[in-house]
Scaffold this motif. Structure first.
Motif, PDB file in Angstrom:
ATOM      1  N   LEU A 193      23.470   0.153  39.295  1.00  0.00           N
ATOM      2  CA  LEU A 193      23.232  -0.545  40.569  1.00  0.00           C
ATOM      3  C   LEU A 193      21.735  -0.838  40.737  1.00  0.00           C
ATOM      4  N   ALA A 194      20.891   0.117  40.319  1.00  0.00           N
ATOM      5  CA  ALA A 194      19.436  -0.093  40.411  1.00  0.00           C
ATOM      6  C   ALA A 194      18.967  -1.150  39.411  1.00  0.00           C
ATOM      7  N   MET A 195      19.596  -1.184  38.217  1.00  0.00           N
ATOM      8  CA  MET A 195      19.205  -2.152  37.185  1.00  0.00           C
ATOM      9  C   MET A 195      19.342  -3.591  37.680  1.00  0.00           C
ATOM     10  N   LYS A 196      20.393  -3.861  38.433  1.00  0.00           N
ATOM     11  CA  LYS A 196      20.586  -5.231  38.950  1.00  0.00           C
ATOM     12  C   LYS A 196      19.374  -5.643  39.791  1.00  0.00           C
ATOM     13  N   GLU A 197      18.893  -4.697  40.617  1.00  0.00           N
ATOM     14  CA  GLU A 197      17.738  -4.995  41.478  1.00  0.00           C
ATOM     15  C   GLU A 197      16.469  -5.182  40.625  1.00  0.00           C
ATOM     16  N   LEU A 198      16.327  -4.343  39.595  1.00  0.00           N
ATOM     17  CA  LEU A 198      15.150  -4.480  38.716  1.00  0.00           C
ATOM     18  C   LEU A 198      15.185  -5.814  37.980  1.00  0.00           C
ATOM     19  N   ASN A 199      16.383  -6.224  37.539  1.00  0.00           N
ATOM     20  CA  ASN A 199      16.525  -7.513  36.847  1.00  0.00           C
ATOM     21  C   ASN A 199      16.029  -8.658  37.724  1.00  0.00           C
ATOM     22  N   GLU A 200      16.355  -8.562  39.021  1.00  0.00           N
ATOM     23  CA  GLU A 200      16.123  -9.699  39.920  1.00  0.00           C
ATOM     24  C   GLU A 200      14.759  -9.668  40.611  1.00  0.00           C
ATOM     25  N   HIS A 201      14.208  -8.478  40.853  1.00  0.00           N
ATOM     26  CA  HIS A 201      13.042  -8.425  41.748  1.00  0.00           C
ATOM     27  C   HIS A 201      11.765  -7.849  41.135  1.00  0.00           C
ATOM     28  N   ASN A 401      10.261  -5.708  23.282  1.00  0.00           N
ATOM     29  CA  ASN A 401      10.963  -5.587  22.015  1.00  0.00           C
ATOM     30  C   ASN A 401      12.454  -5.385  22.279  1.00  0.00           C
ATOM     31  N   THR A 402      13.276  -5.976  21.423  1.00  0.00           N
ATOM     32  CA  THR A 402      14.722  -5.889  21.644  1.00  0.00           C
ATOM     33  C   THR A 402      15.271  -4.481  21.409  1.00  0.00           C
ATOM     34  N   CYS A 403      14.431  -3.533  20.966  1.00  0.00           N
ATOM     35  CA  CYS A 403      14.933  -2.168  20.721  1.00  0.00           C
ATOM     36  C   CYS A 403      15.306  -1.453  22.034  1.00  0.00           C
ATOM     37  N   VAL A 404      15.015  -2.074  23.167  1.00  0.00           N
ATOM     38  CA  VAL A 404      15.413  -1.482  24.453  1.00  0.00           C
ATOM     39  C   VAL A 404      16.930  -1.663  24.665  1.00  0.00           C
ATOM     40  N   LYS A 405      17.522  -2.557  23.908  1.00  0.00           N
ATOM     41  CA  LYS A 405      18.942  -2.903  24.107  1.00  0.00           C
ATOM     42  C   LYS A 405      19.899  -1.714  23.986  1.00  0.00           C
ATOM     43  N   PRO A 406      19.759  -0.838  22.960  1.00  0.00           N
ATOM     44  CA  PRO A 406      20.696   0.297  22.878  1.00  0.00           C
ATOM     45  C   PRO A 406      20.689   1.198  24.114  1.00  0.00           C
ATOM     46  N   THR A 407      19.530   1.343  24.747  1.00  0.00           N
ATOM     47  CA  THR A 407      19.450   2.132  25.985  1.00  0.00           C
ATOM     48  C   THR A 407      20.363   1.521  27.044  1.00  0.00           C
ATOM     49  N   PHE A 408      20.336   0.185  27.142  1.00  0.00           N
ATOM     50  CA  PHE A 408      21.156  -0.497  28.155  1.00  0.00           C
ATOM     51  C   PHE A 408      22.642  -0.465  27.783  1.00  0.00           C
ATOM     52  N   ILE A 409      22.917  -0.560  26.475  1.00  0.00           N
ATOM     53  CA  ILE A 409      24.328  -0.514  26.036  1.00  0.00           C
ATOM     54  C   ILE A 409      24.920   0.866  26.338  1.00  0.00           C
ATOM     55  N   GLU A 410      24.149   1.904  26.058  1.00  0.00           N
ATOM     56  CA  GLU A 410      24.631   3.265  26.308  1.00  0.00           C
ATOM     57  C   GLU A 410      24.863   3.484  27.808  1.00  0.00           C
ATOM     58  N   LEU A 411      23.973   2.955  28.603  1.00  0.00           N
ATOM     59  CA  LEU A 411      24.106   3.074  30.057  1.00  0.00           C
ATOM     60  C   LEU A 411      25.371   2.356  30.533  1.00  0.00           C
ATOM     61  N   LYS A 412      25.612   1.181  29.959  1.00  0.00           N
ATOM     62  CA  LYS A 412      26.813   0.415  30.319  1.00  0.00           C
ATOM     63  C   LYS A 412      28.074   1.199  29.936  1.00  0.00           C
ATOM     64  N   ASP A 413      28.078   1.813  28.750  1.00  0.00           N
ATOM     65  CA  ASP A 413      29.242   2.590  28.302  1.00  0.00           C
ATOM     66  C   ASP A 413      29.516   3.770  29.238  1.00  0.00           C
ATOM     67  N   ARG A 414      28.446   4.450  29.642  1.00  0.00           N
ATOM     68  CA  ARG A 414      28.632   5.607  30.526  1.00  0.00           C
ATOM     69  C   ARG A 414      29.142   5.154  31.904  1.00  0.00           C
ATOM     70  N   PHE A 439      29.625  -3.275  42.522  1.00  0.00           N
ATOM     71  CA  PHE A 439      29.727  -2.659  41.196  1.00  0.00           C
ATOM     72  C   PHE A 439      29.967  -3.718  40.128  1.00  0.00           C
ATOM     73  N   SER A 440      30.892  -4.652  40.415  1.00  0.00           N
ATOM     74  CA  SER A 440      31.202  -5.661  39.386  1.00  0.00           C
ATOM     75  C   SER A 440      30.004  -6.586  39.158  1.00  0.00           C
ATOM     76  N   GLU A 441      29.267  -6.891  40.225  1.00  0.00           N
ATOM     77  CA  GLU A 441      28.070  -7.738  40.058  1.00  0.00           C
ATOM     78  C   GLU A 441      26.999  -7.005  39.261  1.00  0.00           C
ATOM     79  N   ALA A 442      26.852  -5.696  39.526  1.00  0.00           N
ATOM     80  CA  ALA A 442      25.817  -4.919  38.832  1.00  0.00           C
ATOM     81  C   ALA A 442      26.110  -4.823  37.341  1.00  0.00           C
ATOM     82  N   ILE A 443      27.382  -4.574  36.997  1.00  0.00           N
ATOM     83  CA  ILE A 443      27.694  -4.410  35.576  1.00  0.00           C
ATOM     84  C   ILE A 443      27.627  -5.766  34.871  1.00  0.00           C
ATOM     85  N   SER A 444      27.941  -6.842  35.586  1.00  0.00           N
ATOM     86  CA  SER A 444      27.861  -8.154  34.934  1.00  0.00           C
ATOM     87  C   SER A 444      26.396  -8.569  34.758  1.00  0.00           C
ATOM     88  N   SER A 445      25.521  -8.143  35.671  1.00  0.00           N
ATOM     89  CA  SER A 445      24.090  -8.408  35.519  1.00  0.00           C
ATOM     90  C   SER A 445      23.549  -7.685  34.275  1.00  0.00           C
TER      91      SER A 445
END
Length: 474
Positions: A193-201, A401-414, A439-445
């Motif tokens: 939920l916080a990630m969506k806000e960080l993405n946007e603001h 760097n794109t190496c941040v991606k696995p952190t986000f994938i793991e977060l999405k899985d959890r 919730f659905s907007e946050a996970i889609s973001s």
């Protein structure tokens, strides 16, 4: 130029407390005469407490009483009260604090929706008052964690407020991400939920993982115990923040972990605070390292790391320091940037280092790093002449760097593990203004963000394609 920090939640305030402590030590080591100078004015106001003068304070005068330019916000009073009873009590006053007693119950919605509405006017009023004392407001800093309720919920609410009130001022966020074994069961919800806000603001986010910090502290501890570095820890240890012994490091791992983040912030802001032959202001980081507005997550690595423990260790050779900054062990998230794609990279060096040293090391490292085809020269460098206390030099590397991606994938899985079962959802949905669509907007973001990194990764290793040029018919 002034940076205005906001410490939100327990983690944010503990890191903030270490940052202020270390910043004061740095300035004390350089500013022997006790003069209020431009370096101090970037993070502190000089206040004459006897006359009650809370004006901007004058340059070149003697220091009367330093007040940090900051707002401390927490919905539990514990950490803020500790600060007010500790050695930093004179650096803050009640005008800079916003606290409650009940906490957010590890619930993003309580922090964002309930406390956000409740404290909105109070935060805005204190924000404006603090900003009025700044001659030239350069950027806002938010220090918070993602897994709890106040840091993630109210922290991102403050981020939105800053955008509304001061849209032209850059917003830097230092976010501490929970580990997989986090004891807060709802931390994946709060983080996404916080990630969506960080993405946007946010303009720039420095993600930091608890797991990485913990591993670094353990390594330092092992090296002390093995006697490899000499088993003495200096009395005023900058990591343990106490009388300084290996035992203390074991008992209070969070002190040491918070200290690493505080040192990151010290290095990040050193150019704003001290002179240097190549000063880099914070806005330049965002301008040079963020080619796409949403891909504003920067991986940080800090070196020398082991000497952060103030162990009596021979300083590593300069070239080794540059190599370390790109090695897996020195990253503040669990990632290996060398095997992923760089969009851009910044090196912020402190101490007696020459521009020629910088250039030589960039040329040496470049062949082993993969940069996107359209930004092969994507390096930004900063040189600050004042090293951290007790060291001859230090380096902070920031990589988009794109190496941040696995952190986000793991977060999405959890997140999905909980969400598929609708586990604990009712705690959120009973809060006014909180609906399942949040919730659905946050996970889609988050999914969209991961997809953007995937598209970039797909270009790795391809031929260097120069952007097509306009063809002119003759």
């Amino acid at each position: 130029a002034v940076s205005l920090p906001f410490a939100v939640g327990q983690c944010g305030n503990q890191v903030g407390c270490r940052f202020w402590d270390l910043a004061l030590r740095e300035h004390a080591a350089v500013n022997k005469e006790g003069i209020y100078d431009e370096a101090l004015s970037s993070f502190f106001r000089n206040v004459d407490t006897r006359s009650g003068d809370y004006g901007p304070g004058t340059y070149k005068g003697k220091i009367c009483s330093l007040k940090a330019r900051a707002l401390l916000i927490d919905m539990e009073e514990g950490v803020v009260n500790e600060i007010l009873q500790g050695p930093l009590r004179d650096v803050f006053d009640s005008k800079q604090l916003i606290t409650d007693v009940s906490g957010s119950g590890n619930n993003w919605a309580v922090g964002h929706k309930i406390y956000g509405c409740q404290y909105r006017e109070n935060i805005v009023e204190k924000l404006r008052k603090t900003a009025e004392h700044c001659d030239c407001l350069q950027c806002f800093f938010i220090i918070h964690s993602m897994g709890g309720g106040t840091g993630s919920g109210l922290g991102t609410f403050v981020l939105n407020l800053l955008e509304e009130e001061f849209p032209e001022v850059y917003r830097f966020v230092t976010s501490v991400y929970p580990s997989g074994e986090d004891d807060v069961i709802t931390s994946p919800y709060n983080s996404v939920l916080a990630m969506k806000e960080l993405n946007e603001h946010a303009d720039c986010v420095l993600p930091i993982e608890n797991e990485s910090l913990f591993e670094i502290v353990n390594k330092i501890h092992q090296m002390i115990n093995s006697g490899k570095l000499g088993s003495t820890v200096k009395q005023n240890s900058l990591v343990t923040a106490s009388a300084g012994s290996a035992k203390t490091l074991q008992e209070k791992p969070f002190d040491a972990m918070n200290n690493i983040v505080a040192n990151l912030l010290l290095n990040l802001t050193s150019s704003a605070r001290f002179e240097g032959s190549l000063n880099m202001d914070l806005n330049e980081i965002s301008m040079n390292l963020v080619p796409f507005p949403r891909l504003h997550y920067l991986i940080s690595s800090l070196t020398p790391l082991y000497t952060l423990a103030d162990v009596n260790v021979p300083s590593r050779r300069l070239d080794q320091m540059f190599s370390d900054a790109f090695s897996r062990d020195h990253q503040l998230i669990q990632a290996d940037p060398k095997h992923s794609l760089y969009l851009a990279c910044a090196l912020l060096v402190r101490g007696n280092v020459q521009v020629s040293d910088l250039r030589r090391n960039i040329e040496r490292l470049k062949p082993s790093l993969h940069f996107v085809s359209w930004n092969q020269e994507g390096w930004k460098t900063g040189l600050c002449s004042v090293p951290p206390v007790g060291h001859s030099h230090s380096l902070l590397a920031l990589a988009n760097n794109t190496c941040v991606k696995p952190t986000f994938i793991e977060l999405k899985d959890r997140f999905m593990k909980l969400y598929k079962k609708k586990a604990h959802l009712h705690h959120y949905l009973q809060i006014d203004g909180m609906e399942q669509s949040c919730f659905s907007e946050a996970i889609s973001s988050l999914s969209d963000l991961i997809e953007e990194y995937n598209e970039l990764d797909a270009t790795k290793g391809g031929p260097r394609i120069d952007p097509s040029r306009l063809k002119i018919a003759v």
